[in-house]
Design a protein around this motif. Structure first.
Motif, PDB file in Angstrom:
ATOM      1  N   TYR A   1       0.859  -1.183   0.000  1.00 29.92           N
ATOM      2  CA  TYR A   1       0.000   0.000   0.000  1.00 29.92           C
ATOM      3  C   TYR A   1       0.891   1.226   0.000  1.00 29.92           C
ATOM      4  O   TYR A   1       1.783   1.353   0.839  1.00 29.92           O
ATOM      5  CB  TYR A   1      -0.891  -0.015   1.240  1.00 29.92           C
ATOM      6  N   ASN A   2       0.654   2.125  -0.960  1.00 29.93           N
ATOM      7  CA  ASN A   2       1.385   3.398  -1.023  1.00 29.93           C
ATOM      8  C   ASN A   2       0.387   4.538  -0.962  1.00 29.93           C
ATOM      9  O   ASN A   2      -0.586   4.544  -1.723  1.00 29.93           O
ATOM     10  CB  ASN A   2       2.175   3.511  -2.337  1.00 29.93           C
ATOM     11  N   VAL A   3       0.659   5.484  -0.092  1.00 32.76           N
ATOM     12  CA  VAL A   3      -0.178   6.674  -0.048  1.00 32.76           C
ATOM     13  C   VAL A   3       0.673   7.922  -0.275  1.00 32.76           C
ATOM     14  O   VAL A   3       0.181   8.942  -0.767  1.00 32.76           O
ATOM     15  CB  VAL A   3      -0.982   6.767   1.263  1.00 32.76           C
ATOM     16  N   LEU A   4       1.970   7.832   0.053  1.00 29.63           N
ATOM     17  CA  LEU A   4       2.899   8.924  -0.194  1.00 29.63           C
ATOM     18  C   LEU A   4       3.845   8.551  -1.320  1.00 29.63           C
ATOM     19  O   LEU A   4       4.061   7.362  -1.602  1.00 29.63           O
ATOM     20  CB  LEU A   4       3.698   9.232   1.078  1.00 29.63           C
ATOM     21  N   ASP A   5       4.419   9.558  -1.960  1.00 33.73           N
ATOM     22  CA  ASP A   5       5.378   9.314  -3.034  1.00 33.73           C
ATOM     23  C   ASP A   5       6.597   8.577  -2.501  1.00 33.73           C
ATOM     24  O   ASP A   5       7.036   8.802  -1.381  1.00 33.73           O
ATOM     25  CB  ASP A   5       5.836  10.648  -3.645  1.00 33.73           C
ATOM     26  N   GLY A   6       7.128   7.719  -3.343  1.00 36.35           N
ATOM     27  CA  GLY A   6       8.353   7.038  -2.969  1.00 36.35           C
ATOM     28  C   GLY A   6       8.239   5.540  -3.070  1.00 36.35           C
ATOM     29  O   GLY A   6       7.257   4.998  -3.575  1.00 36.35           O
ATOM     30  N   LEU A   7       9.285   4.899  -2.596  1.00 36.30           N
ATOM     31  CA  LEU A   7       9.425   3.450  -2.710  1.00 36.30           C
ATOM     32  C   LEU A   7       9.199   2.791  -1.364  1.00 36.30           C
ATOM     33  O   LEU A   7       9.760   3.209  -0.357  1.00 36.30           O
ATOM     34  CB  LEU A   7      10.840   3.131  -3.219  1.00 36.30           C
ATOM     35  N   GLU A   8       8.359   1.758  -1.384  1.00 38.71           N
ATOM     36  CA  GLU A   8       8.133   0.944  -0.194  1.00 38.71           C
ATOM     37  C   GLU A   8       8.711  -0.435  -0.479  1.00 38.71           C
ATOM     38  O   GLU A   8       8.309  -1.070  -1.443  1.00 38.71           O
ATOM     39  CB  GLU A   8       6.631   0.812   0.102  1.00 38.71           C
ATOM     40  N   GLU A   9       9.640  -0.873   0.352  1.00 41.35           N
ATOM     41  CA  GLU A   9      10.272  -2.159   0.113  1.00 41.35           C
ATOM     42  C   GLU A   9       9.819  -3.174   1.148  1.00 41.35           C
ATOM     43  O   GLU A   9       9.760  -2.874   2.346  1.00 41.35           O
ATOM     44  CB  GLU A   9      11.797  -2.023   0.150  1.00 41.35           C
ATOM     45  N   LYS A  10       9.526  -4.369   0.639  1.00 38.18           N
ATOM     46  CA  LYS A  10       9.068  -5.437   1.521  1.00 38.18           C
ATOM     47  C   LYS A  10       9.611  -6.751   0.980  1.00 38.18           C
ATOM     48  O   LYS A  10       8.984  -7.409   0.161  1.00 38.18           O
ATOM     49  CB  LYS A  10       7.543  -5.452   1.565  1.00 38.18           C
ATOM     50  N   GLY A  11      10.793  -7.103   1.427  1.00 37.25           N
ATOM     51  CA  GLY A  11      11.400  -8.346   0.959  1.00 37.25           C
ATOM     52  C   GLY A  11      11.727  -8.279  -0.516  1.00 37.25           C
ATOM     53  O   GLY A  11      12.332  -7.330  -0.995  1.00 37.25           O
ATOM     54  N   ARG A  12      11.290  -9.284  -1.276  1.00 37.31           N
ATOM     55  CA  ARG A  12      11.583  -9.311  -2.710  1.00 37.31           C
ATOM     56  C   ARG A  12      10.700  -8.355  -3.502  1.00 37.31           C
ATOM     57  O   ARG A  12      10.932  -8.106  -4.667  1.00 37.31           O
ATOM     58  CB  ARG A  12      11.384 -10.738  -3.256  1.00 37.31           C
ATOM     59  N   PHE A  13       9.651  -7.851  -2.842  1.00 34.88           N
ATOM     60  CA  PHE A  13       8.709  -6.981  -3.535  1.00 34.88           C
ATOM     61  C   PHE A  13       8.876  -5.526  -3.085  1.00 34.88           C
ATOM     62  O   PHE A  13       9.031  -5.258  -1.892  1.00 34.88           O
ATOM     63  CB  PHE A  13       7.269  -7.426  -3.266  1.00 34.88           C
ATOM     64  N   SER A  14       8.807  -4.609  -4.034  1.00 40.09           N
ATOM     65  CA  SER A  14       8.830  -3.184  -3.725  1.00 40.09           C
ATOM     66  C   SER A  14       7.746  -2.514  -4.544  1.00 40.09           C
ATOM     67  O   SER A  14       7.426  -2.964  -5.647  1.00 40.09           O
ATOM     68  CB  SER A  14      10.179  -2.560  -4.104  1.00 40.09           C
TER      69      SER A  14
END
Lengths: 110, 113
Positions: A48-61
């Motif tokens: 889930y992204n609500v703000l600009d930028g990159l969210e990293e979670k293990g192998r998935f971003s």
């Protein structure tokens, strides 16, 4: 209204990296979700992204640019089990609901 | 296991009939959503309830109706069924009104013959 675009199909090789793009047009944007859905099964939440930028979670971003109406899901070190449909969903505050794109079917080959 | 329970898992019925699909949300979740997914197509939003009240409506046919009960479980009623209504019907729940992730049930596969 809302318009969400994702590529219909993508193919990648095991161990590689793949980027699945999602573009959207909406008013009242209040977050973007990515879900994974294996054939015949329920979608499961990835990010889930609500703000600009990159969210990293293990192998998935997952990345979001609100000004461009653009997001991508990045899958690293692909595994055969990653073969699935990836759904982008945008939450619209004005409509009070999330709208799903039609999904991108990813096939991972050996 | 998402914690969302849908019954039945499979349903086969004839055209013109009426069926009821049932959904029990995750414990504590106030929002329930219904989606339709036809073969090889994306998820189509039907309707959302929040704490018993209709919150948002998608392209739900007039032949379809839903409700959320005081115990927060929900039912989707499909009537005057047509062949084109054959699809997977998913229920999802979330804690809030939409800005938190939704947890999906395993779906009810409806086949209209």
């Amino acid at each position: 209204g809302q318009n969400i675009d994702q590529p219909t199909e993508m193919t990648a090789t095991e161990g590689a990296i793949v980027q699945i793009n999602c573009t959207y047009q909406t008013s009242g944007f209040n977050g973007l979700f990515w879900y994974q859905q294996h054939a015949g099964e329920a979608p499961t939440f990835l990010s889930y992204n609500v703000l600009d930028g990159l969210e990293e979670k293990g192998r998935f971003s997952s990345f979001l640019s609100r000004s461009k109406g653009y997001s991508y899901l990045l899958l690293k070190e692909l595994q055969m089990k990653d073969s699935a449909s990836y759904l982008c969903a945008v939450y619209n505050t004005n409509a009070g609901k999330s709208t799903f794109g039609d999904g991108t079917t990813l096939t991972v080959k050996p | 296991d998402s914690g969302v329970t849908q019954t039945p898992k499979h349903l086969i019925t004839a055209t013109g009939q009426r069926v009821t699909l049932r959904c029990s949300p995750r414990s504590g979740d106030l929002s329930v959503y219904w989606y339709q997914q036809s073969l090889d197509q994306g998820l189509q939003f039907l309707i959302q309830y929040y704490n018993g009240e209709e919150r948002a409506k998608g392209n739900i046919l007039e032949r379809f109706s839903a409700q959320q009960f005081p115990d927060l479980h929900s039912e989707l009623n499909l009537s005057s069924l047509e062949l084109g209504d054959s699809a997977l019907y998913f229920c999802a729940s979330s804690g809030g009104t939409g800005t938190t992730e939704a947890f999906f049930g395993q779906g009810t596969r409806l086949t209209v013959v």
